[in-house]
Design a protein around this motif. Structure first.
Motif, PDB file in Angstrom:
ATOM      1  N   THR A 165       0.773  -1.225   0.168  1.00  0.00           N
ATOM      2  CA  THR A 165      -0.191   0.445   0.073  1.00  0.00           C
ATOM      3  C   THR A 165       0.644   1.100   0.172  1.00  0.00           C
ATOM      4  OG1 THR A 165      -1.719  -1.109   0.987  1.00  0.00           O
ATOM      5  CG2 THR A 165      -2.159   1.129   1.140  1.00  0.00           C
ATOM      6  N   ILE A 166       2.271   1.118   0.690  1.00  0.00           N
ATOM      7  CA  ILE A 166       2.415   2.624   0.845  1.00  0.00           C
ATOM      8  C   ILE A 166       3.327   2.432   0.018  1.00  0.00           C
ATOM      9  CG2 ILE A 166       4.471   4.131   2.486  1.00  0.00           C
ATOM     10  CD1 ILE A 166       3.099   2.164   4.889  1.00  0.00           C
ATOM     11  N   SER A 167       4.239   1.451  -0.407  1.00  0.00           N
ATOM     12  CA  SER A 167       4.699   1.664  -1.831  1.00  0.00           C
ATOM     13  C   SER A 167       4.158   2.340  -2.774  1.00  0.00           C
ATOM     14  CB  SER A 167       5.694   0.327  -2.158  1.00  0.00           C
ATOM     15  OG  SER A 167       4.999  -0.696  -2.488  1.00  0.00           O
ATOM     16  N   MET A 168       3.123   1.711  -3.274  1.00  0.00           N
ATOM     17  CA  MET A 168       2.281   1.762  -4.495  1.00  0.00           C
ATOM     18  C   MET A 168       1.981   2.997  -4.176  1.00  0.00           C
ATOM     19  SD  MET A 168       1.433   0.334  -7.044  1.00  0.00           S
ATOM     20  CE  MET A 168       0.073   0.239  -8.324  1.00  0.00           C
ATOM     21  N   SER A 212       4.351  14.990   9.524  1.00  0.00           N
ATOM     22  CA  SER A 212       5.484  13.402   8.894  1.00  0.00           C
ATOM     23  C   SER A 212       6.408  13.430   9.082  1.00  0.00           C
ATOM     24  CB  SER A 212       5.393  14.516   7.591  1.00  0.00           C
ATOM     25  OG  SER A 212       6.099  15.057   7.654  1.00  0.00           O
ATOM     26  N   MET A 213       7.114  13.968  10.197  1.00  0.00           N
ATOM     27  CA  MET A 213       7.975  13.493  11.270  1.00  0.00           C
ATOM     28  C   MET A 213       7.399  12.127  12.048  1.00  0.00           C
ATOM     29  SD  MET A 213      11.378  14.268  10.085  1.00  0.00           S
ATOM     30  CE  MET A 213      12.794  14.532  11.458  1.00  0.00           C
ATOM     31  N   ARG A 214       6.016  12.787  12.531  1.00  0.00           N
ATOM     32  CA  ARG A 214       6.178  12.349  12.987  1.00  0.00           C
ATOM     33  C   ARG A 214       5.861  10.455  12.851  1.00  0.00           C
ATOM     34  NH1 ARG A 214       3.207  15.840  15.934  1.00  0.00           N
ATOM     35  NH2 ARG A 214       1.469  15.351  14.558  1.00  0.00           N
ATOM     36  N   TYR A 215       5.761  10.725  11.603  1.00  0.00           N
ATOM     37  CA  TYR A 215       4.758   9.105  10.893  1.00  0.00           C
ATOM     38  C   TYR A 215       6.138   8.597   9.891  1.00  0.00           C
ATOM     39  CZ  TYR A 215       0.158  10.814  11.776  1.00  0.00           C
ATOM     40  OH  TYR A 215      -1.207  11.265  12.370  1.00  0.00           O
ATOM     41  N   SER A 216       6.951   8.522  10.376  1.00  0.00           N
ATOM     42  CA  SER A 216       7.849   8.725   9.755  1.00  0.00           C
ATOM     43  C   SER A 216       9.190   7.181   9.925  1.00  0.00           C
ATOM     44  CB  SER A 216       9.298   9.734   9.236  1.00  0.00           C
ATOM     45  OG  SER A 216       9.634   9.928  10.814  1.00  0.00           O
ATOM     46  N   ASN A 217       8.549   7.550  11.294  1.00  0.00           N
ATOM     47  CA  ASN A 217       8.367   6.010  12.443  1.00  0.00           C
ATOM     48  C   ASN A 217       8.110   4.723  11.191  1.00  0.00           C
ATOM     49  OD1 ASN A 217      10.497   4.880  14.429  1.00  0.00           O
ATOM     50  ND2 ASN A 217       8.694   4.923  15.068  1.00  0.00           N
ATOM     51  N   TYR A 218       6.638   5.223  11.749  1.00  0.00           N
ATOM     52  CA  TYR A 218       6.202   4.018  11.119  1.00  0.00           C
ATOM     53  C   TYR A 218       6.438   3.594   9.721  1.00  0.00           C
ATOM     54  CZ  TYR A 218       1.182   1.583   9.459  1.00  0.00           C
ATOM     55  OH  TYR A 218       0.191   1.114   9.044  1.00  0.00           O
ATOM     56  N   ALA A 219       6.889   4.539   8.544  1.00  0.00           N
ATOM     57  CA  ALA A 219       7.311   3.533   7.623  1.00  0.00           C
ATOM     58  C   ALA A 219       8.407   3.141   8.066  1.00  0.00           C
ATOM     59  CB  ALA A 219       7.224   5.497   6.760  1.00  0.00           C
ATOM     60  N   GLU A 220       9.039   3.393   8.666  1.00  0.00           N
ATOM     61  CA  GLU A 220      10.113   2.445   8.474  1.00  0.00           C
ATOM     62  C   GLU A 220       9.933   1.294   8.667  1.00  0.00           C
ATOM     63  OE1 GLU A 220      13.490   1.098  10.566  1.00  0.00           O
ATOM     64  OE2 GLU A 220      12.102   1.204  12.316  1.00  0.00           O
ATOM     65  N   ARG A 221       9.017   0.855   9.288  1.00  0.00           N
ATOM     66  CA  ARG A 221       8.759   0.291  10.418  1.00  0.00           C
ATOM     67  C   ARG A 221       7.782  -1.245   9.429  1.00  0.00           C
ATOM     68  NH1 ARG A 221      12.300   0.466  14.707  1.00  0.00           N
ATOM     69  NH2 ARG A 221      11.176   0.617  16.757  1.00  0.00           N
ATOM     70  N   ILE A 222       6.979   0.171   8.144  1.00  0.00           N
ATOM     71  CA  ILE A 222       6.474  -0.602   7.625  1.00  0.00           C
ATOM     72  C   ILE A 222       6.893  -1.744   6.628  1.00  0.00           C
ATOM     73  CG2 ILE A 222       5.428  -0.391   5.828  1.00  0.00           C
ATOM     74  CD1 ILE A 222       3.191  -0.577   8.026  1.00  0.00           C
ATOM     75  N   LYS A 223       8.447  -0.861   6.470  1.00  0.00           N
ATOM     76  CA  LYS A 223       9.614  -1.610   5.648  1.00  0.00           C
ATOM     77  C   LYS A 223      10.408  -2.268   6.590  1.00  0.00           C
ATOM     78  CE  LYS A 223      12.684   0.266   2.413  1.00  0.00           C
ATOM     79  NZ  LYS A 223      13.643   1.332   2.489  1.00  0.00           N
ATOM     80  N   ASN A 224      10.520  -2.373   7.435  1.00  0.00           N
ATOM     81  CA  ASN A 224      11.910  -3.402   7.851  1.00  0.00           C
ATOM     82  C   ASN A 224      11.030  -3.801   8.931  1.00  0.00           C
ATOM     83  OD1 ASN A 224      14.345  -1.807   6.073  1.00  0.00           O
ATOM     84  ND2 ASN A 224      14.253  -0.497   8.058  1.00  0.00           N
TER      85      ASN A 224
END
Ligand SMILES: Nc1nc2c(ncn2[C@@H]2O[C@H](COP(=O)(O)OP(=O)(O)O)[C@@H](O)[C@H]2O)c(=O)[nH]1
Ligand SMILES: [Mg+2]
Length: 432
Positions: A139-142, A200-212
């Motif tokens: 979802t996120i990468s798309m 968006s900085m607060r959410y960046s951790n989430y993005a990193e976790r979704i990836k790793n």
């Protein structure tokens, strides 16, 4: 610029393989392989031959004239039978020709970027999309590939450019003051950008976790069933389970998919007072791991859930193990038994529902360290700017806005730093 070629599919044996050619020499391909040119964008079956007129394959060929192609250049795709011999024969013909060479990692996408087909965040999204293994990664990468993050970044950039133009006017007519209402608009726009960037900085951790992967750590006294739980969840014996206390010393890590969330589950040493130096180190590591986690599962086979030595504010889920022997009726405690398969589904639901609660309400996520750093530097510049009176120091404001424009511009477009570009595209697979 060379015309490049590469297989666009995996190097494994397969029914069909796609070999892609991109660049200005692409037009010569029909002549090179002795087949009748095909109509643009029409899949056509062609016998393709090497220079000695030996047949290589009967393949489907599609010609895409630039600039509306994946790379922005003329492209030809060969859909060949998936044999490495066929692939090699095609490569052999092309490598002998001047102006042709095999593509480097990510080079097709790099050309797409250089030709303005994709911006950098879209290219990164594409790479993440290819590597995605879970629903949420997809979802996120798309959405990043489709340009959701770019759109957000462009909107910030537009605002900053607007502010800059107003400031420049003020500097040019330096004996005039910024009209009061304009000053107000100015400040509120800056605050709005700041607020959005911080979000968006607060959410960046989430993005990193979704990836790793989200980090979940199992913590508890020795022998409460920590290793049994991780084995049960991962369906294989990764950790040693015994009646003997203190068996697990190093952290054992298992990567799992919890209903679309990638998770790194950690089994740790049981927490207790011990004289063993090795065990002590294990315990220290366990606590440290727990502190850096998104969720801690605190396991107990009695009612001992207190860990004063644990210094963490993250989500804790209390789990009573061995519930086949005895249930704990306390509210908010999950009773499980790996022996009789009690309560595990409920526990997983609780974990997933917490992970869901972490999800941002938008998809414009900063998915790379370089995005996060650029936004952090932008926030710093905007904060700096706020310390000065606009009318007295318009130059300082303007200088800071320029920094912001440059930083956010770098998220979607780095044009002059070859090193950074290579770094970004070299993580792609060959043929992309
Ligand atoms: N009755 C029962 N025993 C369990 C259960 N889970 C683990 N055990 C036992 O508890 C002991 C310690 O388990 P282990 O997973 O090594 O605990 P750890 O030290 O916390 O990793 C072993 O003998 C397990 O067989 C359970 O659900 N029910
Ligand atoms: Mg253990």
């Amino acid at each position: 610029m060379d015309t490049i070629f590469s297989s666009a599919s995996s190097s494994q044996k397969s029914a069909i393989k796609v070999v892609r050619v991109s660049g200005s020499e692409t037009k010569k391909i029909p002549k090179i392989f002795s087949f009748k040119p095909t109509q643009p964008r029409v899949a056509s079956l062609r016998k393709i031959y090497d220079q000695n007129h030996n047949i290589i394959d009967n393949a489907l060929v599609i010609y895409f004239p630039g600039p509306n192609t994946v790379t922005g250049e003329d492209v030809i795709e060969f859909h060949i039978h998936g044999s490495i011999v066929i692939e090699k024969k095609i490569y052999d013909v092309l490598t002998q020709l001047k102006g042709f060479r095999i593509a480097a990692r990510g080079e097709f996408t790099k050309r797409a970027f250089l030709n303005g087909i994709l911006d950098l965040t879209q290219a990164e999204g594409l790479n993440d999309l290819i590597n995605s293994e879970t629903e949420n990664q997809h979802t996120i990468s798309m959405s990043q590939y489709e340009g959701v993050l770019s759109k957000k970044v462009y909107s910030w950039r537009d605002e900053v450019i607007w502010l800059l133009s107003k400031l420049e006017a003020l500097i040019d007519f330096s004996d005039e003051e910024l009209p009061a209402e304009l000053e107000q608009i100015f400040n509120s726009k800056v605050l709005k950008i700041l607020k959005e960037m911080k979000k968006s900085m607060r959410y960046s951790n989430y993005a990193e976790r979704i990836k790793n992967g989200f980090v979940i750590t199992i913590l508890g006294r020795p022998n409460v069933g920590k290793s049994s739980l991780i084995n049960y969840l991962s369906n294989k014996s990764v950790a040693i389970v015994t009646d003997e206390a203190g068996t697990t010393r190093d952290i054992i890590e298992v990567i799992m998919d919890f209903e679309g969330f990638p998770v790194i589950l950690n089994d740790t040493a049981g927490i207790r007072n011990t004289k063993s130096e090795v065990e002590k180190i294990g315990i220290k590591r366990a606590l440290k791991k727990a502190e850096l986690s998104d969720i801690i599962l605190i396991l107990s086979d009695n009612e001992d859930f207190a860990y004063p030595e644990l210094n963490s504010t993250c989500k804790k889920i209390l789990v009573h193990t061995k519930s086949d022997l005895k249930m704990l009726p306390n509210k908010g405690i999950y009773n499980i038994s790996v022996k009789d398969d009690i309560g595990i589904d409920k526990l997983i639901k609780a974990i997933v529902s917490h992970l869901e609660s972490l999800a941002p309400k938008e998809n414009a996520l900063l998915t790379r360290k370089r995005h996060v750093e650029a936004i952090q530097r932008s926030i710093n510049a905007l904060n700096d700017m706020h310390k000065f009176d606009l009318n007295i120091n318009p130059e300082i404001a303007s200088e800071n806005l320029r920094i912001v424009a440059r930083e956010i511009g770098s998220i979607t477009n780095i044009i002059d730093v070859e090193e950074i570009l290579d770094d970004i595209f070299s993580s792609f697979c060959i043929g992309k």
